[in-house]
Design an enzyme around this catalytic site. Structure first.
Site, PDB file in Angstrom:
ATOM      1  CG  HIS A  32      77.449  37.460  76.412  1.00 17.56           C
ATOM      2  ND1 HIS A  32      76.840  37.288  75.186  1.00 17.56           N
ATOM      3  CD2 HIS A  32      77.053  38.682  76.835  1.00 17.56           C
ATOM      4  CE1 HIS A  32      76.125  38.352  74.883  1.00 17.56           C
ATOM      5  NE2 HIS A  32      76.227  39.221  75.877  1.00 17.56           N
ATOM      6  CB  CYS A  67      71.300  46.119  81.078  1.00 18.30           C
ATOM      7  SG  CYS A  67      69.610  46.615  81.116  1.00 18.30           S
ATOM      8  CD  GLU A 112      72.803  41.587  74.466  1.00 17.49           C
ATOM      9  OE1 GLU A 112      73.872  40.954  74.513  1.00 17.49           O
ATOM     10  OE2 GLU A 112      72.738  42.817  74.587  1.00 17.49           O
ATOM     11  CD  GLU A 114      72.935  40.171  77.667  1.00 17.34           C
ATOM     12  OE1 GLU A 114      73.822  40.974  77.345  1.00 17.34           O
ATOM     13  OE2 GLU A 114      71.962  40.471  78.379  1.00 17.34           O
TER      14      GLU A 114
END
Length: 182
Positions: A32, A67, A112, A114
């Site tokens: 993502h 972030c 996570e 990303e």
């Protein structure tokens, strides 16, 4: 009804392929869109943020200034400005620098994954951190940060370990740019 924020799911080229509730995307480890903001002050010190202790991953760890994730339909730069205000009570001119991908699996089962856009800003005024997001914040010189990364690496987020060296390399190879004052 409780609103759960959504993230933008992307492919390996950062093209949107859908949206998903943020926690579910982290539970499933899906790629993502995200951003990481680095802030330097007039002394060329970097703003570090200690994440709030209650965060569902990386709570209490030190990282770059801010972030987060853009919301569906929101541009990365617009989201970056929004989150600077929400987390730190500041806003400043931001320059997009580079992007990178990373994947970290946490002890609590979350992942996570990303496509992270890195932005750089300059700010030297007062901070008004949101205690719900930020446990602490401080400006440190890069040699101080290097020392802490060498001696206490476990106190920093996984993405900071990746993005910080890339930022240092970028700064060492770029011609300084004049940025508008705050």
């Amino acid at each position: 009804m409780i609103y759960l924020p959504h993230v933008i799911l992307v492919d390996e080229q950062d093209r949107q392929i859908g949206t998903m509730e943020k926690l579910e995307a982290h539970q499933r480890g899906l790629l993502h869109r995200a951003f990481s903001i680095f802030i330097l002050n007039e002394h060329h010190e970097m703003l570090l943020q200690q994440r709030a202790l209650h965060k569902y991953h990386s709570g209490g760890l030190w990282t770059n200034a801010c972030c987060s994730h853009p919301l569906p339909g929101e541009a990365v730069e617009a989201a970056a400005h929004r989150r600077l205000v929400e987390e730190l009570g500041i806003d400043c001119y931001l320059t997009p620098l580079f992007s990178f991908q990373y994947r970290t699996v946490f002890d609590n089962g979350l992942t996570e994954h990303e496509f992270d856009h890195v932005l750089l800003g300059h700010y030297s005024g007062p901070l008004q951190p949101d205690a719900g997001e930020v446990a602490d914040c401080r400006f440190l010189s890069m040699p101080e940060i290097d020392y802490l990364l060498d001696t206490m690496p476990q106190t920093f987020t996984s993405w900071f370990h990746l993005a910080y060296p890339m930022l240092k390399s970028y700064l060492n190879t770029q011609i300084p740019v004049q940025v508008p004052s705050n």
